[in-house]
Design a protein around this motif. Structure first.
Motif, mmCIF file in Angstrom:
data_model
loop_
_atom_site.group_PDB
_atom_site.id
_atom_site.type_symbol
_atom_site.label_atom_id
_atom_site.label_comp_id
_atom_site.label_asym_id
_atom_site.label_seq_id
_atom_site.Cartn_x
_atom_site.Cartn_y
_atom_site.Cartn_z
ATOM 1 N N GLU A 126 -37.411 -5.177 20.932
ATOM 2 C CA GLU A 126 -36.072 -4.752 20.427
ATOM 3 C C GLU A 126 -36.424 -3.633 19.333
ATOM 4 N N ALA A 127 -37.525 -4.078 18.619
ATOM 5 C CA ALA A 127 -37.853 -3.171 17.595
ATOM 6 C C ALA A 127 -38.062 -1.683 17.970
ATOM 7 N N VAL A 128 -38.888 -1.893 18.973
ATOM 8 C CA VAL A 128 -39.130 -0.037 19.817
ATOM 9 C C VAL A 128 -37.838 0.674 19.923
ATOM 10 N N VAL A 129 -36.766 -0.036 20.486
ATOM 11 C CA VAL A 129 -35.738 0.521 20.670
ATOM 12 C C VAL A 129 -34.959 0.953 19.475
ATOM 13 N N ARG A 130 -34.839 0.041 18.256
ATOM 14 C CA ARG A 130 -33.993 0.125 17.213
ATOM 15 C C ARG A 130 -34.773 1.196 16.396
ATOM 16 N N GLU A 131 -35.901 1.480 16.434
ATOM 17 C CA GLU A 131 -36.680 2.357 15.468
ATOM 18 C C GLU A 131 -37.325 3.886 16.281
ATOM 19 N N ALA A 132 -36.787 3.976 17.412
ATOM 20 C CA ALA A 132 -37.262 4.971 18.109
ATOM 21 C C ALA A 132 -36.582 6.260 17.566
ATOM 22 N N GLU A 133 -37.195 7.496 17.844
ATOM 23 C CA GLU A 133 -36.608 8.584 17.343
ATOM 24 C C GLU A 133 -36.609 9.707 18.342
ATOM 25 N N GLU A 134 -37.420 9.478 19.385
ATOM 26 C CA GLU A 134 -37.430 10.593 20.406
ATOM 27 C C GLU A 134 -37.284 10.010 21.807
ATOM 28 N N TYR A 135 -37.996 8.990 22.037
ATOM 29 C CA TYR A 135 -37.813 8.271 23.482
ATOM 30 C C TYR A 135 -38.297 6.798 23.272
ATOM 31 N N VAL A 136 -37.903 6.293 24.536
ATOM 32 C CA VAL A 136 -37.968 4.874 24.645
ATOM 33 C C VAL A 136 -38.543 4.773 26.043
ATOM 34 N N TYR A 148 -28.952 -4.415 25.033
ATOM 35 C CA TYR A 148 -28.167 -3.236 25.628
ATOM 36 C C TYR A 148 -27.572 -2.746 24.184
ATOM 37 N N PRO A 149 -26.743 -3.313 23.333
ATOM 38 C CA PRO A 149 -26.274 -2.711 22.089
ATOM 39 C C PRO A 149 -27.228 -1.727 21.614
ATOM 40 N N LEU A 150 -28.681 -2.154 21.642
ATOM 41 C CA LEU A 150 -29.477 -1.293 20.651
ATOM 42 C C LEU A 150 -29.733 -0.030 21.743
ATOM 43 N N PHE A 151 -29.902 -0.063 23.092
ATOM 44 C CA PHE A 151 -29.737 1.075 23.961
ATOM 45 C C PHE A 151 -28.773 1.846 23.664
ATOM 46 N N PHE A 152 -27.430 1.457 23.157
ATOM 47 C CA PHE A 152 -26.271 2.143 22.827
ATOM 48 C C PHE A 152 -26.478 2.942 21.672
ATOM 49 N N ASP A 153 -26.969 2.186 20.684
ATOM 50 C CA ASP A 153 -27.160 2.825 19.430
ATOM 51 C C ASP A 153 -28.239 4.204 19.471
ATOM 52 N N ALA A 154 -29.371 3.677 20.349
ATOM 53 C CA ALA A 154 -30.501 4.703 20.653
ATOM 54 C C ALA A 154 -29.907 5.946 21.249
ATOM 55 N N TRP A 155 -28.900 5.934 22.287
ATOM 56 C CA TRP A 155 -28.396 6.890 22.843
ATOM 57 C C TRP A 155 -27.384 7.640 21.969
ATOM 58 N N ASP A 156 -26.707 7.010 20.885
ATOM 59 C CA ASP A 156 -26.110 7.630 19.954
ATOM 60 C C ASP A 156 -26.903 8.617 19.153
ATOM 61 N N ARG A 157 -28.257 8.237 18.938
ATOM 62 C CA ARG A 157 -29.215 8.732 18.129
ATOM 63 C C ARG A 157 -29.948 10.073 18.845
ATOM 64 N N GLY A 158 -29.487 10.001 20.162
ATOM 65 C CA GLY A 158 -30.045 11.207 21.092
ATOM 66 C C GLY A 158 -31.462 10.769 21.551
ATOM 67 N N VAL A 159 -31.791 9.526 21.543
ATOM 68 C CA VAL A 159 -33.002 8.951 21.942
ATOM 69 C C VAL A 159 -32.859 8.837 23.584
ATOM 70 N N LYS A 160 -33.952 9.277 24.168
ATOM 71 C CA LYS A 160 -33.976 9.303 25.488
ATOM 72 C C LYS A 160 -34.490 7.840 26.106
ATOM 73 N N VAL A 161 -33.890 7.392 27.197
ATOM 74 C CA VAL A 161 -34.560 5.891 27.564
ATOM 75 C C VAL A 161 -34.973 6.241 28.864
ATOM 76 N N ASN A 162 -36.217 6.195 29.312
ATOM 77 C CA ASN A 162 -36.524 6.054 30.720
ATOM 78 C C ASN A 162 -37.352 4.677 31.019
ATOM 79 N N SER A 163 -36.666 4.052 32.191
ATOM 80 C CA SER A 163 -37.032 2.816 32.623
ATOM 81 C C SER A 163 -37.402 2.569 34.263
ATOM 82 N N VAL A 164 -38.621 2.004 34.337
ATOM 83 C CA VAL A 164 -39.143 1.630 35.510
ATOM 84 C C VAL A 164 -38.594 0.178 35.820
#
Length: 271
Positions: A126-136, A148-164
């Motif tokens: 969760e810290a990875v998502v919370r502290e990311a600035e560019e991508y996760v 999930y709320p951490l992903f929402f916050d990351a998207w609000d910061r403009g962080v892109k999340v790619n998932s396999v």
């Protein structure tokens, strides 16, 4: 002709290995080796000459010992066994269902830190998502509801999340209820439409990996019986980061576009 067994025998002695590491980059005299490594002059001399006999070291005309190019290469190739040996209890209880090319590069994880507790593993994920600035980047056998709320916050910061993700993943009811909420669905759909969330599907995710542009929060291999685990390794080391990024890219390139959550939600609607 020196065989592999001859070489392994020589470096199986801790003092000889320490000497080889000591002179990998900077040549040294016998007296300096003895002082720096807390050995007698006789011990240091004997070990240095034994390393020279198998061409791992050489003695310069001025009497200094240095690692040969072969010795430096051999030390570099020892990083993989060094890492797995240091964590032998972990690798006795876990399996590595990854391509041989990545196993051959295990030495790149040498500076990784062992994450020995599941709760600590979740915290680092969760810290990875919370502290990311560019991508996760995530490869997840499952997602904690709290992520999930951490992903929402990351998207609000403009962080892109790619998932396999895994096609065969069967989420617990608690997860389906959470991601089925109208407000959560709207956030997820918006992120996908904005290009901030992209997923690929493979049959089954066995290795858990959570990382950002800054660090590897968690790299966790499955247990020996194949059960996913959240105990593994974290690292801010550049080589470990590259290894993990390459592993993610390997599965990403082999995945197909799709979303595991929509598979299950649509299935439920059809029922």
């Amino acid at each position: 002709m020196e065989s592999l067994c001859d070489l392994l025998f020589e470096v199986s002695n801790e003092d000889r290995l320490r000497i080889l590491q000591q002179i990998r980059d900077i040549p040294s005299s016998i007296s300096s080796l003895a002082r720096d490594l807390n050995l007698s002059s006789q011990e240091a001399s004997r070990h240095a000459h034994r390393l020279t006999e198998v061409r791992l070291t050489r003695r310069d005309p001025d009497g200094l010992f240095r690692a040969t190019e072969f010795g430096k290469l051999f030390l570099q190739q020892l990083q993989g066994p060094t890492f797995t040996s240091r964590h032998r209890s972990y690798f006795t209880a876990h399996t590595l269902p990854i391509p041989d090319s990545f196993i051959a590069r295990m030495g790149e994880l040498n500076e990784a830190t062992y994450v020995e507790d599941i709760m600590l593993g979740i915290f680092k994920m969760e810290a990875v998502v919370r502290e990311a600035e560019e991508y996760v980047l995530t490869m997840a056998s499952h997602y904690p509801v709290s992520s999930y709320p951490l992903f929402f916050d990351a998207w609000d910061r403009g962080v892109k999340v790619n998932s396999v993700d895994g096609k065969l993943y069967v989420p617990p009811e608690q997860i389906l209820e959470a991601i089925g909420r109208e407000d959560w669905r709207e956030r997820i759909h918006r992120a996908r439409a904005d290009g901030l969330s992209e997923d690929r599907l493979i049959d089954k995710v066995e290795v858990n990996l959570w990382m950002s542009e800054r660090e590897v929060g968690l790299l966790a291999f499955p247990k020996a019986d194949g059960t996913p685990d959240l105990i593994g390794f974290s690292s801010t080391d550049q080589r470990a980061h590259r290894w993990c990024r390459d592993l993610f890219d390997h599965y990403w390139e082999r995945g197909e576009p799709g979303h595991w959550d929509e598979i299950h939600l649509y299935s439920d609607e059809k029922q």
